[in-house]
Design an enzyme around this catalytic site. Sequence first.
Site, short mmCIF file in Angstrom:
data_model
loop_
_atom_site.label_atom_id
_atom_site.label_comp_id
_atom_site.label_asym_id
_atom_site.label_seq_id
_atom_site.Cartn_x
_atom_site.Cartn_y
_atom_site.Cartn_z
N ASP A 45 0.85 -1.21 0.00
CA ASP A 45 0.00 0.00 0.00
C ASP A 45 0.88 1.25 0.00
OD1 ASP A 45 -2.87 1.24 0.85
OD2 ASP A 45 -1.25 2.29 1.91
N TYR A 50 3.13 9.63 -0.21
CA TYR A 50 4.22 9.00 0.55
C TYR A 50 5.58 9.22 -0.13
CZ TYR A 50 0.27 6.39 2.61
OH TYR A 50 -0.91 6.04 3.19
N LYS A 75 -2.66 5.99 -4.23
CA LYS A 75 -3.77 6.91 -3.93
C LYS A 75 -3.57 8.26 -4.59
CE LYS A 75 -3.74 4.69 0.61
NZ LYS A 75 -2.32 4.54 0.97
N HIS A 108 -7.53 9.59 -1.82
CA HIS A 108 -6.91 9.57 -0.48
C HIS A 108 -7.80 10.23 0.58
CE1 HIS A 108 -2.57 9.21 1.26
NE2 HIS A 108 -3.46 9.03 2.22
N1 LIG Z 1 -5.39 6.31 3.79
C1 LIG Z 1 -4.86 7.06 4.72
O1 LIG Z 1 -5.23 8.22 4.92
C2 LIG Z 1 -3.75 6.49 5.55
C3 LIG Z 1 -3.32 7.18 6.69
C4 LIG Z 1 -2.30 6.61 7.44
C5 LIG Z 1 -1.74 5.42 7.06
N2 LIG Z 1 -2.16 4.77 5.92
C6 LIG Z 1 -1.56 3.48 5.47
O2 LIG Z 1 -1.70 2.55 6.54
C7 LIG Z 1 -0.41 2.05 6.87
C8 LIG Z 1 -0.33 1.66 8.31
O3 LIG Z 1 -0.61 2.76 9.15
P1 LIG Z 1 0.51 3.42 10.07
O4 LIG Z 1 1.83 3.20 9.43
O5 LIG Z 1 0.12 4.82 10.35
O6 LIG Z 1 0.37 2.65 11.46
P2 LIG Z 1 0.52 1.12 11.97
O7 LIG Z 1 0.72 0.20 10.84
O8 LIG Z 1 -0.61 0.87 12.91
O9 LIG Z 1 1.82 1.19 12.86
C9 LIG Z 1 3.10 1.30 12.30
C10 LIG Z 1 4.08 1.48 13.46
O10 LIG Z 1 4.04 0.34 14.32
C11 LIG Z 1 5.32 -0.27 14.39
N3 LIG Z 1 5.08 -1.72 14.32
C12 LIG Z 1 4.85 -2.49 13.23
N4 LIG Z 1 4.65 -3.77 13.58
C13 LIG Z 1 4.75 -3.83 14.92
C14 LIG Z 1 4.63 -4.87 15.87
N5 LIG Z 1 4.37 -6.11 15.48
N6 LIG Z 1 4.77 -4.56 17.18
C15 LIG Z 1 5.03 -3.31 17.57
N7 LIG Z 1 5.16 -2.26 16.73
C16 LIG Z 1 5.01 -2.52 15.41
C17 LIG Z 1 6.11 0.26 13.22
O11 LIG Z 1 7.47 0.42 13.53
P3 LIG Z 1 8.68 -0.16 12.63
O12 LIG Z 1 8.48 0.27 11.21
O13 LIG Z 1 9.87 0.48 13.28
O14 LIG Z 1 8.64 -1.65 12.81
C18 LIG Z 1 5.49 1.63 12.98
O15 LIG Z 1 6.09 2.59 13.82
C19 LIG Z 1 0.53 3.19 6.45
O16 LIG Z 1 1.89 2.79 6.38
C20 LIG Z 1 -0.08 3.57 5.14
O17 LIG Z 1 0.29 2.63 4.13
C21 LIG Z 1 -3.16 5.29 5.18
#
Ligand SMILES: NC(=O)c1ccc[n+]([C@@H]2O[C@H](COP(=O)([O-])OP(=O)(O)OC[C@H]3O[C@@H](n4cnc5c(N)ncnc54)[C@H](OP(=O)(O)O)[C@@H]3O)[C@@H](O)[C@H]2O)c1
Length: 280
Positions: A45, A50, A75, A108
């Site tokens: 994704d 990004y 997106k 988005h």
């Molecule tokens: N459509 C939208 O508006 C929107 C908005 C925000 C995000 N997104 C998408 O959704 C994805 C995920 O959201 P997000 O990145 O905000 O948050 P997330 O996936 O909930 O959390 C990512 C964070 O958690 C850590 N992490 C990953 N696996 C872990 C585990 N098993 N245990 C503990 N910590 C862990 C990662 O650190 P490390 O990398 O250091 O492991 C990173 O800091 C984004 O990357 C993006 O692709 C979309």
Amino acid sequence: MIPCFKLHNGVEVPAIGLGTYRIPNDEEAVRCVRDAVAAGYRSIDTAMFYHNEEWLGKGVRECGVPREEMYVTTKLWNDSHGYEPALKAFAASLRRLGLTYVDEYLIHWPGFDVEAFVQTWKAFETLYKDGLVRVIGVSNFMDWQLKVLMERCEIKPMVNQIETHPLFQPAQAIRFCRENGIQVEAWRPIAHGKLDRGALLDAAKKYGKTPAQITMRWHYQNGCRAIPKTTHKERMAENVDIFDFSLTEREMERITNLNTYVRTGESPDEFFLTVKRGSV
Ligand SMILES: NC(=O)c1ccc[n+]([C@@H]2O[C@H](COP(=O)([O-])OP(=O)(O)OC[C@H]3O[C@@H](n4cnc5c(N)ncnc54)[C@H](OP(=O)(O)O)[C@@H]3O)[C@@H](O)[C@H]2O)c1
């Protein structure tokens, strides 16, 4: 193998994909795709916003898995709403990714200009009919915005990617999507790993899993596709190692009851306003 959910147009989409926000646009992105693929991921994704489409696309092209087995999401950013701007934005994303088609293309953020996002959606319908995108959808849409698209346009969105995890569940939007056959995709699915809650810790202890795995399993049993981000290959493997146990109804309910009704991310309305003021 990561199981798939079937969308209303028949496309099968992996229940878990790799989130990539803040993965840098360099060799590290290629390495992340390679590690994710080795851990069983087939879905990546990204987004124009990004600024990592180039190197993630290179990762997809060079990962060793045939293109048709990979599922790439990108997106459209907020500055490209409208019919012609959306077509141009898509062409630019496709060029940066170095691909001939995209599996999933999302708006988005909806913004406030209904006419603009309706026109954007009409461009998405064109891209879909032209075979350049297999799945068209939206992100951060509330139920009223989905209703507008369903009334004004020809093709119903196949997915809505929204913030949802145990600590924040926008119940109304989720219910609307379920009732209308729109796949919910969870962004920030593991709440940045801040999962220090009794219901998650108890289940983690019982099943010999981590709170992140319990959370991923909860999404899966709710029929929600989730895209956790990590750059660590151990965590990539951890976040998909959830298919050898099941949460009971009571455990599911306890996790659902963790809802604080408070977003950790931007609210669709406020975020778009911020962007319009030019601060991003
Ligand atoms: N459509 C939208 O508006 C929107 C908005 C925000 C995000 N997104 C998408 O959704 C994805 C995920 O959201 P997000 O990145 O905000 O948050 P997330 O996936 O909930 O959390 C990512 C964070 O958690 C850590 N992490 C990953 N696996 C872990 C585990 N098993 N245990 C503990 N910590 C862990 C990662 O650190 P490390 O990398 O250091 O492991 C990173 O800091 C984004 O990357 C993006 O692709 C979309």
